[in-house]
Write a protein that holds these residues in place. Structure first.
Motif, mmCIF file in Angstrom:
data_model
loop_
_atom_site.group_PDB
_atom_site.id
_atom_site.type_symbol
_atom_site.label_atom_id
_atom_site.label_comp_id
_atom_site.label_asym_id
_atom_site.label_seq_id
_atom_site.Cartn_x
_atom_site.Cartn_y
_atom_site.Cartn_z
ATOM 1 N N PRO A 197 0.935 -1.223 0.246
ATOM 2 C CA PRO A 197 -0.185 -0.338 0.088
ATOM 3 C C PRO A 197 0.880 1.359 0.505
ATOM 4 C CG PRO A 197 -1.003 -1.403 1.569
ATOM 5 C CD PRO A 197 0.118 -1.974 0.875
ATOM 6 N N VAL A 198 0.963 2.510 -0.776
ATOM 7 C CA VAL A 198 0.860 3.595 -0.954
ATOM 8 C C VAL A 198 0.766 4.304 -0.008
ATOM 9 C CG1 VAL A 198 1.822 5.579 -2.821
ATOM 10 C CG2 VAL A 198 1.411 3.352 -3.818
ATOM 11 N N LEU A 199 -0.544 4.368 0.529
ATOM 12 C CA LEU A 199 -1.270 5.089 1.770
ATOM 13 C C LEU A 199 -2.426 4.396 2.256
ATOM 14 C CD1 LEU A 199 -4.405 6.567 0.755
ATOM 15 C CD2 LEU A 199 -3.296 6.971 -1.040
ATOM 16 N N ASP A 200 -2.148 5.658 3.430
ATOM 17 C CA ASP A 200 -3.228 4.295 4.399
ATOM 18 C C ASP A 200 -4.778 5.333 4.351
ATOM 19 O OD1 ASP A 200 -5.366 3.613 6.782
ATOM 20 O OD2 ASP A 200 -3.779 4.227 8.707
ATOM 21 N N PRO A 201 -5.984 3.981 3.430
ATOM 22 C CA PRO A 201 -7.080 5.070 3.064
ATOM 23 C C PRO A 201 -7.802 5.735 4.548
ATOM 24 C CG PRO A 201 -7.044 2.068 2.659
ATOM 25 C CD PRO A 201 -5.162 2.792 3.841
ATOM 26 N N ASP A 202 -7.177 5.320 5.865
ATOM 27 C CA ASP A 202 -7.883 6.019 6.855
ATOM 28 C C ASP A 202 -7.101 7.261 7.266
ATOM 29 O OD1 ASP A 202 -9.286 3.895 7.624
ATOM 30 O OD2 ASP A 202 -7.988 3.056 8.565
ATOM 31 N N ARG A 203 -6.299 7.745 6.774
ATOM 32 C CA ARG A 203 -5.896 8.863 5.693
ATOM 33 C C ARG A 203 -5.808 9.990 5.062
ATOM 34 N NH1 ARG A 203 -1.533 10.140 9.952
ATOM 35 N NH2 ARG A 203 -0.595 8.558 10.881
ATOM 36 N N LEU A 204 -7.150 9.165 4.024
ATOM 37 C CA LEU A 204 -7.051 10.067 2.492
ATOM 38 C C LEU A 204 -8.320 10.682 2.929
ATOM 39 C CD1 LEU A 204 -6.686 10.256 -0.470
ATOM 40 C CD2 LEU A 204 -7.469 8.485 -0.219
ATOM 41 N N PHE A 205 -8.548 11.575 2.706
ATOM 42 C CA PHE A 205 -10.155 12.958 3.013
ATOM 43 C C PHE A 205 -10.735 13.317 1.855
ATOM 44 C CE2 PHE A 205 -6.780 12.338 6.831
ATOM 45 C CZ PHE A 205 -8.031 11.734 8.350
ATOM 46 N N LEU A 206 -11.113 13.788 1.741
ATOM 47 C CA LEU A 206 -12.144 14.811 0.970
ATOM 48 C C LEU A 206 -12.578 16.076 1.356
ATOM 49 C CD1 LEU A 206 -13.351 15.079 -2.201
ATOM 50 C CD2 LEU A 206 -15.592 14.095 -0.991
ATOM 51 N N LYS A 207 -11.797 17.274 -0.129
ATOM 52 C CA LYS A 207 -11.943 18.482 0.522
ATOM 53 C C LYS A 207 -11.457 19.471 -0.529
ATOM 54 C CE LYS A 207 -8.954 21.248 1.819
ATOM 55 N NZ LYS A 207 -8.689 22.780 1.090
ATOM 56 N N PRO A 208 -12.565 20.077 -1.354
ATOM 57 C CA PRO A 208 -12.534 20.350 -2.967
ATOM 58 C C PRO A 208 -11.836 21.883 -1.973
ATOM 59 C CG PRO A 208 -15.262 19.727 -2.013
ATOM 60 C CD PRO A 208 -14.046 19.164 -1.186
ATOM 61 N N ASN A 209 -11.299 22.204 -4.145
ATOM 62 C CA ASN A 209 -10.587 23.708 -3.409
ATOM 63 C C ASN A 209 -11.628 24.192 -3.267
ATOM 64 O OD1 ASN A 209 -7.703 22.580 -4.031
ATOM 65 N ND2 ASN A 209 -8.449 23.296 -6.099
ATOM 66 N N GLY A 210 -11.066 25.504 -2.235
ATOM 67 C CA GLY A 210 -11.903 27.130 -2.106
ATOM 68 C C GLY A 210 -11.787 27.590 -2.550
ATOM 69 N N ILE A 211 -12.482 28.752 -2.743
ATOM 70 C CA ILE A 211 -12.677 30.440 -3.409
ATOM 71 C C ILE A 211 -13.381 31.569 -2.468
ATOM 72 C CG2 ILE A 211 -11.801 29.467 -5.840
ATOM 73 C CD1 ILE A 211 -14.826 30.926 -6.444
ATOM 74 N N ALA A 212 -13.189 32.273 -2.225
ATOM 75 C CA ALA A 212 -13.023 33.662 -1.364
ATOM 76 C C ALA A 212 -14.690 33.793 -1.629
ATOM 77 C CB ALA A 212 -13.067 34.571 -1.102
ATOM 78 N N ASP A 213 -15.885 33.657 -1.305
ATOM 79 C CA ASP A 213 -16.939 34.759 -1.858
ATOM 80 C C ASP A 213 -17.041 36.162 -1.902
ATOM 81 O OD1 ASP A 213 -19.943 34.558 -2.772
ATOM 82 O OD2 ASP A 213 -20.391 34.999 0.203
ATOM 83 N N PRO A 214 -17.196 35.900 -3.971
ATOM 84 C CA PRO A 214 -16.722 37.232 -4.028
ATOM 85 C C PRO A 214 -18.422 38.291 -3.762
ATOM 86 C CG PRO A 214 -17.968 35.792 -5.547
ATOM 87 C CD PRO A 214 -17.337 34.987 -4.402
ATOM 88 N N GLY A 215 -19.226 37.440 -2.941
ATOM 89 C CA GLY A 215 -20.180 38.431 -3.330
ATOM 90 C C GLY A 215 -21.489 38.731 -4.082
ATOM 91 N N ILE A 216 -20.925 37.964 -4.927
ATOM 92 C CA ILE A 216 -21.905 38.625 -6.319
ATOM 93 C C ILE A 216 -22.801 37.248 -6.648
ATOM 94 C CG2 ILE A 216 -21.732 38.574 -9.073
ATOM 95 C CD1 ILE A 216 -19.405 39.538 -7.937
ATOM 96 N N PHE A 217 -23.635 37.718 -6.230
ATOM 97 C CA PHE A 217 -24.907 35.734 -6.911
ATOM 98 C C PHE A 217 -25.305 36.111 -8.318
ATOM 99 C CE2 PHE A 217 -25.314 37.664 -2.753
ATOM 100 C CZ PHE A 217 -25.652 36.738 -1.759
ATOM 101 N N PRO A 218 -24.741 35.244 -8.712
ATOM 102 C CA PRO A 218 -25.768 34.622 -10.676
ATOM 103 C C PRO A 218 -26.574 34.746 -10.827
ATOM 104 C CG PRO A 218 -25.526 32.522 -9.349
ATOM 105 C CD PRO A 218 -24.786 33.856 -8.286
ATOM 106 N N ARG A 219 -27.006 35.549 -12.169
ATOM 107 C CA ARG A 219 -28.505 35.601 -11.779
ATOM 108 C C ARG A 219 -29.356 33.766 -12.280
ATOM 109 N NH1 ARG A 219 -27.695 38.801 -17.690
ATOM 110 N NH2 ARG A 219 -25.990 37.280 -18.163
#
Length: 269
Positions: A197-219
């Motif tokens: 095994p290359v990695l420990d499955p219990d140490r693999l987490f999911l976190k998408p990249n985030g961006i700062a809230d631009p304060g603009i709401f889509p139309r």
């Protein structure tokens, strides 16, 4: 409500010669952590650094950099770091950054921006088609196919970095972040295919990249124009050619495609 704890965080990143998405994520996460009151210290290097002698020694330092080990341990001690978050280590930082954390007893996490643990070119793509030779048959396939920058020598260096640290079990001791459910599933599948095994499955987490809230709401959708924006480097691995060919199939009903970027496919676009 009780006040949220603030942490001293060391962010680690090696910049590629050409700026890309990983650099943008690194900067965005630094800004967001600081905005939430955390103390952020950075350790940044660039693959463009160094003179002739350093470039000659790079293949060895890419596998293990004693300079990185020494400097990161010093930063951890000087700033009393609580946690280390690593982005890219290839080439000049090297996975020795993880051993600095192990030696100092500090938890470390790495965001996996690609599949390089199992595929030296990182994208599971070769000659325009999906390729999983390295996860199935070993990292030597990348050397045979010159998968890293079209160079057998550079592919050998890249493969050696991951082969050595897979053998040492380095990544099994690191908390790893996958960016999407698909990435996490593929990483776990590849991990099961390897003899060790290359990695420990219990140490693999999911976190998408985030961006700062631009304060603009889509139309609302009904008020939007029928158009799509592609923003990024114009190269094969970004999928632009696939997007253009797909839009052509839609004929006159296809959305207008606005392209913002530059790269090898600029003339084709």
């Amino acid at each position: 409500m009780p006040e949220q704890p603030h942490y001293r965080i060391l962010l680690v990143h090696c910049r590629y010669r050409l700026p890309g998405g990983e650099d943008a994520v690194f900067e965005a996460e630094r800004a967001m952590l600081q905005a939430h009151g955390h103390e952020v210290i950075t350790y940044e290097r660039s693959n463009a650094e160094g003179g002739a002698l350093q470039k000659l020694l790079l293949p060895f330092r890419a596998v293990f950099s004693f300079k990185t080990l020494r400097q990161v341990r010093a930063l951890i001690r000087r700033h009393h770091i609580d946690v280390v978050h690593v982005h890219n280590t290839l080439l000049v930082i090297s996975p020795s950054v993880f051993w600095a954390c192990f030696r100092e007893g500090v938890p470390v996490v790495q965001t996996l921006h690609n599949f390089r643990l199992f595929c030296p070119n990182g994208i599971l793509l070769r000659d325009g088609a999906v390729c999983e030779d390295c996860p199935r048959h070993g990292l030597g396939c990348a050397v045979c196919h010159r998968c890293y920058r079209g160079s057998r020598a550079q592919s050998l260096v890249c493969a050696a970095v991951y082969a050595v640290h897979r053998w040492l079990g380095t990544y099994r001791r690191v908390n790893l972040i996958a960016l999407t459910p698909f990435n996490r599933e593929r990483l776990l599948a590849f991990n099961e295919q390897t003899r060790r095994p290359v990695l420990d499955p219990d140490r693999l987490f999911l976190k998408p990249n985030g961006i700062a809230d631009p304060g603009i709401f889509p139309r609302p959708r009904r008020e939007r124009e029928n158009q799509i924006v592609f923003a990024g480097r114009l190269e094969e691995l970004k999928g632009l050619r696939t997007a253009v060919e797909a839009l052509k199939l839609l004929g006159p009903d296809a959305p207008r495609l606005i392209v913002a970027g530059d790269g090898p496919l600029a003339t084709w676009v």
